[in-house]
Structures are given as C-alpha cells and as structure tokens.
Scaffold this motif. Structure first.
Motif, PDB file in Angstrom:
ATOM      1  N   ARG A 201     -54.222  10.822   8.747  1.00 38.58           N
ATOM      2  CA  ARG A 201     -53.221  10.320   9.699  1.00 38.58           C
ATOM      3  C   ARG A 201     -52.097   9.583   8.980  1.00 38.58           C
ATOM      4  O   ARG A 201     -52.311   8.960   7.952  1.00 38.58           O
ATOM      5  N   ARG A 202     -50.909   9.640   9.559  1.00 36.66           N
ATOM      6  CA  ARG A 202     -49.767   8.901   9.032  1.00 36.66           C
ATOM      7  C   ARG A 202     -49.265   7.859  10.022  1.00 36.66           C
ATOM      8  O   ARG A 202     -48.323   7.144   9.743  1.00 36.66           O
ATOM      9  N   ASN A 203     -49.906   7.756  11.169  1.00 38.70           N
ATOM     10  CA  ASN A 203     -49.558   6.764  12.165  1.00 38.70           C
ATOM     11  C   ASN A 203     -50.375   5.506  11.879  1.00 38.70           C
ATOM     12  O   ASN A 203     -51.587   5.576  11.681  1.00 38.70           O
ATOM     13  N   LEU A 204     -49.729   4.342  11.873  1.00 34.17           N
ATOM     14  CA  LEU A 204     -50.423   3.109  11.510  1.00 34.17           C
ATOM     15  C   LEU A 204     -51.514   2.741  12.509  1.00 34.17           C
ATOM     16  O   LEU A 204     -52.584   2.258  12.117  1.00 34.17           O
TER      17      LEU A 204
ATOM     18  N   LEU B 196     -46.654  -4.454  14.426  1.00 32.64           N
ATOM     19  CA  LEU B 196     -45.540  -4.797  15.316  1.00 32.64           C
ATOM     20  C   LEU B 196     -44.309  -5.237  14.529  1.00 32.64           C
ATOM     21  O   LEU B 196     -43.174  -4.861  14.868  1.00 32.64           O
ATOM     22  N   ASN B 197     -44.501  -6.019  13.466  1.00 35.44           N
ATOM     23  CA  ASN B 197     -43.358  -6.422  12.635  1.00 35.44           C
ATOM     24  C   ASN B 197     -42.749  -5.239  11.905  1.00 35.44           C
ATOM     25  O   ASN B 197     -41.523  -5.157  11.767  1.00 35.44           O
ATOM     26  N   VAL B 198     -43.575  -4.334  11.439  1.00 34.23           N
ATOM     27  CA  VAL B 198     -43.056  -3.122  10.781  1.00 34.23           C
ATOM     28  C   VAL B 198     -42.279  -2.275  11.779  1.00 34.23           C
ATOM     29  O   VAL B 198     -41.207  -1.754  11.471  1.00 34.23           O
ATOM     30  N   TYR B 199     -42.775  -2.175  12.994  1.00 32.11           N
ATOM     31  CA  TYR B 199     -42.079  -1.393  14.019  1.00 32.11           C
ATOM     32  C   TYR B 199     -40.739  -2.027  14.381  1.00 32.11           C
ATOM     33  O   TYR B 199     -39.746  -1.325  14.581  1.00 32.11           O
ATOM     34  N   ARG B 200     -40.702  -3.352  14.474  1.00 30.49           N
ATOM     35  CA  ARG B 200     -39.432  -4.026  14.764  1.00 30.49           C
ATOM     36  C   ARG B 200     -38.421  -3.837  13.644  1.00 30.49           C
ATOM     37  O   ARG B 200     -37.224  -3.731  13.895  1.00 30.49           O
ATOM     38  N   LEU B 201     -38.892  -3.804  12.419  1.00 34.17           N
ATOM     39  CA  LEU B 201     -37.980  -3.692  11.278  1.00 34.17           C
ATOM     40  C   LEU B 201     -37.508  -2.261  11.056  1.00 34.17           C
ATOM     41  O   LEU B 201     -36.322  -2.014  10.810  1.00 34.17           O
TER      42      LEU B 201
ATOM     43  N   ASP C 194     -43.575   3.783  13.550  1.00 37.54           N
ATOM     44  CA  ASP C 194     -44.935   3.369  13.196  1.00 37.54           C
ATOM     45  C   ASP C 194     -45.578   4.357  12.227  1.00 37.54           C
ATOM     46  O   ASP C 194     -46.788   4.416  12.115  1.00 37.54           O
ATOM     47  N   GLN C 195     -44.759   5.101  11.521  1.00 38.11           N
ATOM     48  CA  GLN C 195     -45.246   6.058  10.534  1.00 38.11           C
ATOM     49  C   GLN C 195     -45.291   5.404   9.158  1.00 38.11           C
ATOM     50  O   GLN C 195     -44.460   4.552   8.826  1.00 38.11           O
TER      51      GLN C 195
ATOM     52  N   ASN D  50     -44.669   6.794   6.340  1.00 37.44           N
ATOM     53  CA  ASN D  50     -43.548   7.247   5.511  1.00 37.44           C
ATOM     54  C   ASN D  50     -42.331   6.350   5.650  1.00 37.44           C
ATOM     55  O   ASN D  50     -41.508   6.272   4.741  1.00 37.44           O
ATOM     56  N   SER D  51     -42.182   5.678   6.787  1.00 39.41           N
ATOM     57  CA  SER D  51     -40.998   4.856   6.998  1.00 39.41           C
ATOM     58  C   SER D  51     -41.052   3.537   6.239  1.00 39.41           C
ATOM     59  O   SER D  51     -40.032   2.879   6.064  1.00 39.41           O
ATOM     60  N   ILE D  52     -42.186   3.130   5.766  1.00 37.08           N
ATOM     61  CA  ILE D  52     -42.300   1.851   5.068  1.00 37.08           C
ATOM     62  C   ILE D  52     -42.568   2.023   3.580  1.00 37.08           C
ATOM     63  O   ILE D  52     -43.032   1.114   2.914  1.00 37.08           O
ATOM     64  N   GLN D  53     -42.235   3.172   3.032  1.00 38.17           N
ATOM     65  CA  GLN D  53     -42.484   3.397   1.611  1.00 38.17           C
ATOM     66  C   GLN D  53     -41.540   2.599   0.733  1.00 38.17           C
ATOM     67  O   GLN D  53     -41.870   2.237  -0.375  1.00 38.17           O
ATOM     68  N   ASN D  54     -40.354   2.309   1.217  1.00 43.54           N
ATOM     69  CA  ASN D  54     -39.376   1.637   0.371  1.00 43.54           C
ATOM     70  C   ASN D  54     -39.145   0.205   0.853  1.00 43.54           C
ATOM     71  O   ASN D  54     -38.021  -0.200   1.102  1.00 43.54           O
ATOM     72  N   LEU D  55     -40.212  -0.573   0.952  1.00 43.56           N
ATOM     73  CA  LEU D  55     -40.082  -1.979   1.299  1.00 43.56           C
ATOM     74  C   LEU D  55     -39.516  -2.745   0.128  1.00 43.56           C
ATOM     75  O   LEU D  55     -39.980  -2.636  -1.006  1.00 43.56           O
ATOM     76  N   LYS D  56     -38.470  -3.524   0.404  1.00 50.05           N
ATOM     77  CA  LYS D  56     -37.848  -4.344  -0.625  1.00 50.05           C
ATOM     78  C   LYS D  56     -37.503  -5.681  -0.009  1.00 50.05           C
ATOM     79  O   LYS D  56     -37.391  -5.824   1.194  1.00 50.05           O
TER      80      LYS D  56
END
Length: 102
Positions: free
Chosen positions: A25-28, A83-88, A92-93, A95-101
């Motif tokens: 799965r790729r959904n958090l 929830l914080n990742v979704y707001r940012l 909720d995938q 792949n969308s949070i791979q480049n956290l900086k």
C-alpha cells in the motif's frame, strides 16, 4: 474448546496480511491499518502462548492488554502525523512526502 493451534494459524494469517498490506500500500491510513493487523497478531500470540504454557495464569493476557494500550497510543500519534502531512501536502500518499525538507 478451540485448539490452540487454530489461534496460531489465525495469528500467522493476520501477521502476513499486515506485512503484505504494509509493503504493497502507498496510502498512509492503509499502512497504519496494516501495522495494526501485525500488532493484533502479536496480541493473539500472547494470549495463545499463555493458554498453552501457563493455563491457570494471566500474564499473557495482561501483556496483551498492555500491548493494546501501546498500540492505541501509537495509533493516536500516527493519525496526528498523518493529519499534519495531509494539511501540508494535500495528499495521504507516501510518494507525496518523499522530499521533506526544513
């Protein structure tokens, strides 16, 4: 009475479903549910081994209750992070949070 081996088979099934769900799965949220499957398999093993090795005592059941409490706290923290990742990132995938900086 249900034989203890049936509980071990059910626990192994829950464990492998959880591992498969976490890997594929790729959904958090789906990944969190898969981790909960793994933790429930551990709880079932605690209770089954307690029944098999120490039938008159309750250490395995108390360990299961402790593990359920820890997994509830872990779920609350994980949902807050999701929830914080979704707001940012508005997704909720994973792949969308791979480049956290910073």
């Amino acid at each position: 009475m249900v034989p203890v081996e049936c509980y071990f088979v059910l626990s192994a099934l829950l464990f492998f479903i959880g591992v498969y769900g976490f890997v594929t799965r790729r959904n958090l949220i789906a990944m969190l549910i898969s981790v909960e499957f793994v933790l429930n398999a551990v709880d079932l093993n605690f209770a089954a081994f307690n029944r098999l090795l120490y039938p008159g005592e309750l250490e395995g059941f108390f360990m299961s209750l402790f593990s359920i409490g820890v997994s509830a706290a872990e779920t609350a923290v994980a949902i807050a992070i999701i929830l914080n990742v979704y707001r940012l990132f508005h997704s909720d995938q994973v792949n969308s949070i791979q480049n956290l900086k910073f």
